[in-house]
Design an enzyme around this catalytic site. Structure first.
Site, mmCIF file in Angstrom:
data_model
loop_
_atom_site.group_PDB
_atom_site.id
_atom_site.type_symbol
_atom_site.label_atom_id
_atom_site.label_comp_id
_atom_site.label_asym_id
_atom_site.label_seq_id
_atom_site.Cartn_x
_atom_site.Cartn_y
_atom_site.Cartn_z
ATOM 1 N N THR A 180 -2.799 3.153 -1.962
ATOM 2 C CA THR A 180 -3.400 2.926 -0.653
ATOM 3 C C THR A 180 -3.213 4.175 0.196
ATOM 4 O OG1 THR A 180 -2.960 0.564 -0.731
ATOM 5 C CG2 THR A 180 -3.130 1.547 1.457
ATOM 6 N N ARG A 208 -9.445 -11.497 -2.947
ATOM 7 C CA ARG A 208 -8.103 -11.278 -2.377
ATOM 8 C C ARG A 208 -8.153 -10.145 -1.340
ATOM 9 N NH1 ARG A 208 -4.493 -6.540 -2.297
ATOM 10 N NH2 ARG A 208 -2.367 -7.317 -2.139
ATOM 11 N N VAL A 209 -7.527 -10.366 -0.194
ATOM 12 C CA VAL A 209 -7.372 -9.316 0.809
ATOM 13 C C VAL A 209 -5.886 -9.027 0.946
ATOM 14 C CG1 VAL A 209 -7.628 -8.768 3.268
ATOM 15 C CG2 VAL A 209 -9.483 -9.906 2.061
ATOM 16 N N GLY A 210 -5.537 -7.754 0.985
ATOM 17 C CA GLY A 210 -4.128 -7.369 1.113
ATOM 18 C C GLY A 210 -3.754 -7.032 2.539
ATOM 19 N N ASP A 211 -2.630 -6.346 2.668
ATOM 20 C CA ASP A 211 -2.096 -6.019 3.992
ATOM 21 C C ASP A 211 -2.893 -4.944 4.727
ATOM 22 O OD1 ASP A 211 -1.021 -4.242 1.876
ATOM 23 O OD2 ASP A 211 -0.127 -3.200 3.597
ATOM 24 N N THR A 231 1.900 1.287 2.966
ATOM 25 C CA THR A 231 1.416 1.278 1.595
ATOM 26 C C THR A 231 2.435 0.500 0.776
ATOM 27 O OG1 THR A 231 0.938 2.656 -0.344
ATOM 28 C CG2 THR A 231 2.454 3.582 1.279
ATOM 29 N N GLY A 232 1.968 -0.095 -0.302
ATOM 30 C CA GLY A 232 2.910 -0.858 -1.124
ATOM 31 C C GLY A 232 2.336 -2.206 -1.501
ATOM 32 N N GLY A 234 1.138 -5.620 -1.090
ATOM 33 C CA GLY A 234 0.577 -6.161 0.139
ATOM 34 C C GLY A 234 1.106 -7.511 0.573
#
Ligand code: GLY
Length: 318
Positions: A180, A208-211, A231-232, A234
């Site tokens: 990211t 799917r939606v991440g952070d 980053t990382g 989520g």
């Protein structure tokens, strides 16, 4: 009355994971190019939003990173992208989720921020908004590269769980990269902005939606607090609303470097999450920290500049 000129600052990251030795140079090169693109605008007096967009576009265009073309593939072999941009002066935000036909989601996020009454658009609706606002669509195949087809094939062959599944192992390996990308900036008018863009996690469930694109999770900016990009992995970052958590600590008076470290330790200790963070306040004070084996990030102000792939020195005191 003449307005006081502030000395601009830019921080950029290109992900936090177990970056293999043979990919270190490409990551450094990509972050250096992103820094140059963003800094040119800040130095020319452009605002922080323009600078973070330029920096992130440079990394979306670079196949090294999990953003734009070259991103991780979903479990059904497609690229699905998320991005967010936020303006610290007005708190206006533009979020994009699950777009499949956009080369530079951060440009679309910027359009949402400036030209939509809403703060978040997803999938077909987001893409329709893009075409209505002069952003061309591309074929999903144009975003897919052979490296990622092979990575997904190996991942499935190894029979690993979906890395987005709650309770799945928090493994940090070259197969589970978190490339990211993100940028935070302070411009000459004293305004903060943040931007984050991602292809998400390998083998993610479509939809799917991440952070990264969620306000306060992987990205946040408020002139009264700070600007942050994470980053990382989520899911844990989302559960802790980690970006806003960090900005609130800065507002309470803690230095960004102290807060970035506290946030990543909190992520580890509370949810066994992993990742990295860049953080910048209105005084131009910076913070960067990660719990992964490596993070690539760069920083520039009028006096100093560095780009580094930093090995982890993180300890996790409980
Ligand atoms: N941090 C990127 C993601 O989990 O989607």
């Amino acid at each position: 009355m003449t307005q006081q000129r502030i000395s601009p600052v830019l921080i950029v990251h290109g992900g936090a994971w177990a970056i293999p030795d043979d990919m270190v140079e490409a990551h450094q090169r990509g972050v250096r190019a992103a820094m140059a693109a963003g800094w040119k605008l800040l130095a020319d007096g452009e605002n922080a939003l323009a600078a973070v967009e330029a920096a992130v576009v440079a990394m979306e265009d670079d196949e090294t990173f999990d953003a734009g073309r070259g991103s991780f593939l979903t479990s059904d072999g497609r690229v699905q992208l998320d991005a967010l941009m936020m303006d610290g002066k007005t708190l206006r935000a533009g979020g994009i989720g699950c777009v499949e036909h956009i080369r530079n989601p951060i440009r679309l996020a910027h359009k949402v921020l400036t030209e939509s009454p809403h703060v978040y658009l997803v999938a077909e609706g987001a893409e329709r908004f893009a075409t209505e606002h002069g952003i061309a669509l591309c074929d999903n195949n144009e975003l897919i590269i052979p490296r990622e087809v092979e990575r997904l094939r190996c991942f499935k062959a190894a029979g690993k769980p979906d890395s987005t599944f709650a309770g799945a192992s928090a493994e940090v390996s070259p197969a589970t990269s978190h490339d990211t990308v993100g940028a935070v900036a302070l411009d000459a008018s004293g305004n903060l902005a943040a931007a984050t863009s991602t292809g998400g996690t390998l083998n993610k469930t479509p939809g799917r939606v991440g952070d990264s694109s969620l306000i306060g999770c992987g990205c946040y900016a408020d002139n009264m607090k700070a600007a942050v990009s994470c980053t990382g992995w989520g899911e844990p970052i989302m559960k802790l609303v980690l970006g806003k958590w960090a900005c609130d600590r800065v507002q309470e008076g803690d230095a960004p470097q102290v807060v970035a470290q506290q946030a990543i330790i909190y992520l580890k200790n509370r949810l066994n999450g992993h990742g990295g963070m860049i953080l910048l306040d209105k005084k131009g004070r910076i913070g960067a920290f990660h719990s992964t084996p490596r993070m690539v990030w760069g920083f520039k102000n009028a006096k100093r500049e560095h780009v580094r792939v930093e090995d982890s020195v993180t300890k996790h005191p409980r």
